[in-house]
Design an enzyme around this catalytic site. Structure first.
Site, PDB file in Angstrom:
ATOM      1  N   HIS A   1     106.538  97.147   4.778  1.00 29.75           N
ATOM      2  CA  HIS A   1     107.409  96.030   4.021  1.00 29.75           C
ATOM      3  C   HIS A   1     107.192  95.835   2.485  1.00 29.75           C
ATOM      4  O   HIS A   1     107.487  95.103   2.151  1.00 29.75           O
ATOM      5  CB  HIS A   1     106.513  94.594   4.489  1.00 29.75           C
TER       6      HIS A   1
ATOM      7  N   CYS B   1     115.847  96.764  -8.668  1.00 29.57           N
ATOM      8  CA  CYS B   1     117.266  96.197  -8.836  1.00 29.57           C
ATOM      9  C   CYS B   1     117.760  95.525  -7.496  1.00 29.57           C
ATOM     10  O   CYS B   1     117.702  96.322  -6.296  1.00 29.57           O
ATOM     11  CB  CYS B   1     118.343  97.388  -9.410  1.00 29.57           C
TER      12      CYS B   1
HETATM   13  P1  OAD Z   1     100.504  86.898  10.541  1.00 23.99           P
HETATM   14  O1  OAD Z   1     100.233  85.679   9.499  1.00 23.99           O
HETATM   15  O2  OAD Z   1     101.788  86.605  11.389  1.00 23.99           O
HETATM   16  O3  OAD Z   1      99.297  87.000  11.340  1.00 23.99           O
HETATM   17  C1  OAD Z   1      97.944  87.013  10.840  1.00 23.99           C
HETATM   18  C2  OAD Z   1      97.014  87.483  12.057  1.00 23.99           C
HETATM   19  O4  OAD Z   1      95.817  87.681  11.634  1.00 23.99           O
HETATM   20  C3  OAD Z   1      96.991  86.293  13.055  1.00 23.99           C
HETATM   21  O5  OAD Z   1      96.887  86.926  14.351  1.00 23.99           O
HETATM   22  C4  OAD Z   1      95.430  85.752  13.030  1.00 23.99           C
HETATM   23  O6  OAD Z   1      94.918  85.335  14.112  1.00 23.99           O
HETATM   24  C5  OAD Z   1      94.922  87.346  12.363  1.00 23.99           C
HETATM   25  N1  OAD Z   1      93.677  87.162  11.379  1.00 23.99           N
HETATM   26  C6  OAD Z   1      93.383  86.078  10.709  1.00 23.99           C
HETATM   27  N2  OAD Z   1      92.098  86.041  10.180  1.00 23.99           N
HETATM   28  C7  OAD Z   1      91.986  87.346  10.435  1.00 23.99           C
HETATM   29  C8  OAD Z   1      90.549  88.025   9.883  1.00 23.99           C
HETATM   30  N3  OAD Z   1      89.752  87.786   9.014  1.00 23.99           N
HETATM   31  N4  OAD Z   1      90.527  89.396  10.671  1.00 23.99           N
HETATM   32  C9  OAD Z   1      91.313  89.941  11.418  1.00 23.99           C
HETATM   33  N5  OAD Z   1      92.675  89.114  11.763  1.00 23.99           N
HETATM   34  C10 OAD Z   1      92.787  87.844  11.252  1.00 23.99           C
HETATM   35  O7  OAD Z   1     100.663  88.250   9.659  1.00 23.99           O
HETATM   36  P2  OAD Z   1     101.354  89.461   9.901  1.00 23.99           P
HETATM   37  O8  OAD Z   1     101.174  89.742  11.669  1.00 23.99           O
HETATM   38  O9  OAD Z   1     100.807  90.643   9.063  1.00 23.99           O
HETATM   39  O10 OAD Z   1     106.600  89.797   6.461  1.00 23.99           O
HETATM   40  O11 OAD Z   1     103.015  89.120   9.809  1.00 23.99           O
HETATM   41  C11 OAD Z   1     103.950  90.105   9.906  1.00 23.99           C
HETATM   42  C12 OAD Z   1     105.146  89.786   8.847  1.00 23.99           C
HETATM   43  O12 OAD Z   1     105.376  88.326   8.772  1.00 23.99           O
HETATM   44  C13 OAD Z   1     104.364  90.050   7.278  1.00 23.99           C
HETATM   45  O13 OAD Z   1     104.306  91.339   6.971  1.00 23.99           O
HETATM   46  C14 OAD Z   1     105.688  89.271   6.592  1.00 23.99           C
HETATM   47  C15 OAD Z   1     105.786  87.856   7.662  1.00 23.99           C
HETATM   48  O14 OAD Z   1     106.812  87.284   7.515  1.00 23.99           O
HETATM   49  C16 OAD Z   1     107.281  90.167   5.693  1.00 23.99           C
HETATM   50  O15 OAD Z   1     107.162  89.685   4.640  1.00 23.99           O
HETATM   51  C17 OAD Z   1     108.594  90.996   5.875  1.00 23.99           C
END
Ligand code: OAD
Length: 257
Positions: free
Chosen positions: A125, A133
């Site tokens: 990402h 740009c």
């Molecule tokens: P999310 O915010 O969707 O999910 C975060 C996950 O981390 C959840 O399942 C939580 O339960 C878990 N979590 C919380 N605390 C934690 C800890 N201390 N250790 C391990 N896990 C923990 O984030 P992503 O899955 O990364 O995209 O989201 C995917 C994408 O959605 C991101 O890259 C972003 C967002 O929109 C873009 O910006 C394109």
């Protein structure tokens, strides 16, 4: 999935890893949470609980209000710039001592894995510290070092020094395609893996969320680390409950014992 105790599941996961030839790691925002970087979907303190992604993380949002979007990314950049790797990042970097060139696929736009010492990080990402740009006027991506530019910050983003149009953060927004080279590397690593460690992701955003399924279909064993249930949990062979900063060091210790 087994309902053994967490300690037994850590031992099983360590045993699997010990016999692995080609592990791969997939991380999400959860792995950086203990470094003070908010996740997106945590109900209380997740970014998308407080902000509307359609107003901040799409090309249309940027075209409609470049200053609002630029300023929001500047706020996130300042938060991320002071963050330091936590024990989860460090344990994943330590895993590379055992598995040289361990592919670590991340959805995170920070560089905390690299700061911890991981060397083969695939960024699906983008990288929030970089800018480019908006029109990629010199090719994809046309990276711009904004530290060399002067502009009136009250007016939002600087102008591209090549074409005079907007500069934007080098991150992937909703509705955009992922960097082709990174997605290809991630897909190949997932197909070749015999174990995938899925750490701190909700598994809700494709194509990243499809990678554990791709790995599993190709025969990989899936180990998930997350304090909560996720969209990946149902295909996980072992689920380790808890924050990655606690669980990953236990897993590494079990691997070495
Ligand atoms: P999310 O915010 O969707 O999910 C975060 C996950 O981390 C959840 O399942 C939580 O339960 C878990 N979590 C919380 N605390 C934690 C800890 N201390 N250790 C391990 N896990 C923990 O984030 P992503 O899955 O990364 O995209 O989201 C995917 C994408 O959605 C991101 O890259 C972003 C967002 O929109 C873009 O910006 C394109």
């Amino acid at each position: 999935m087994s309902d053994d105790t967490q300690a037994a599941r850590i031992q099983q996961a360590a045993e699997r890893l010990r016999n692995s030839r080609k592990p791969v790691v997939l991380t999400g925002a959860g792995v950086s949470k203990e470094s003070g970087v908010p996740t997106f979907r945590d109900a209380v303190d997740g970014l998308w609980a407080q902000y509307d992604p359609s107003q901040l993380a799409t090309p249309t949002a940027f075209m409609n209000n470049p200053k609002l979007v630029w300023d929001w990314y500047e706020y996130r950049r300042s938060m991320i710039s002071v963050a330091r790797p936590n024990l989860g990042h460090r344990a994943l970097a330590d895993l590379e001592q055992r598995f040289p060139h361990l592919p670590l696929i991340t959805q995170n736009v920070d560089d905390l894995h690299e700061q911890a010492g991981s060397t083969n990080v695939i960024h699906l990402h983008g990288n929030i510290a970089q800018s480019k740009c908006f029109f990629n006027c010199q090719g994809d991506p046309t990276l711009i070092d904004v530290s060399t530019l002067t502009w009136d910050k009250e007016n939002g983003p600087p102008a591209c020094p090549h074409c005079g149009r907007w500069v934007r953060p080098n991150v992937v927004w909703f509705g955009e395609i992922l960097p082709a080279d990174q997605l290809q590397a991630a897909t190949i690593a997932s197909r070749q893996a015999d174990i995938m460690l899925v750490v701190g992701t909700s598994g809700l955003v494709t194509p990243a969320a499809s990678l554990p399924g791709i790995a599993r279909s190709a025969g990989a064993f899936i180990i998930e680390i997350n304090p909560d249930y996720s969209a990946i949990t149902r295909i996980a062979d072992i689920k380790l409950d808890g924050p990655s900063g606690e669980v990953m060091p236990h897993l590494l210790a079990a691997l070495d014992s």
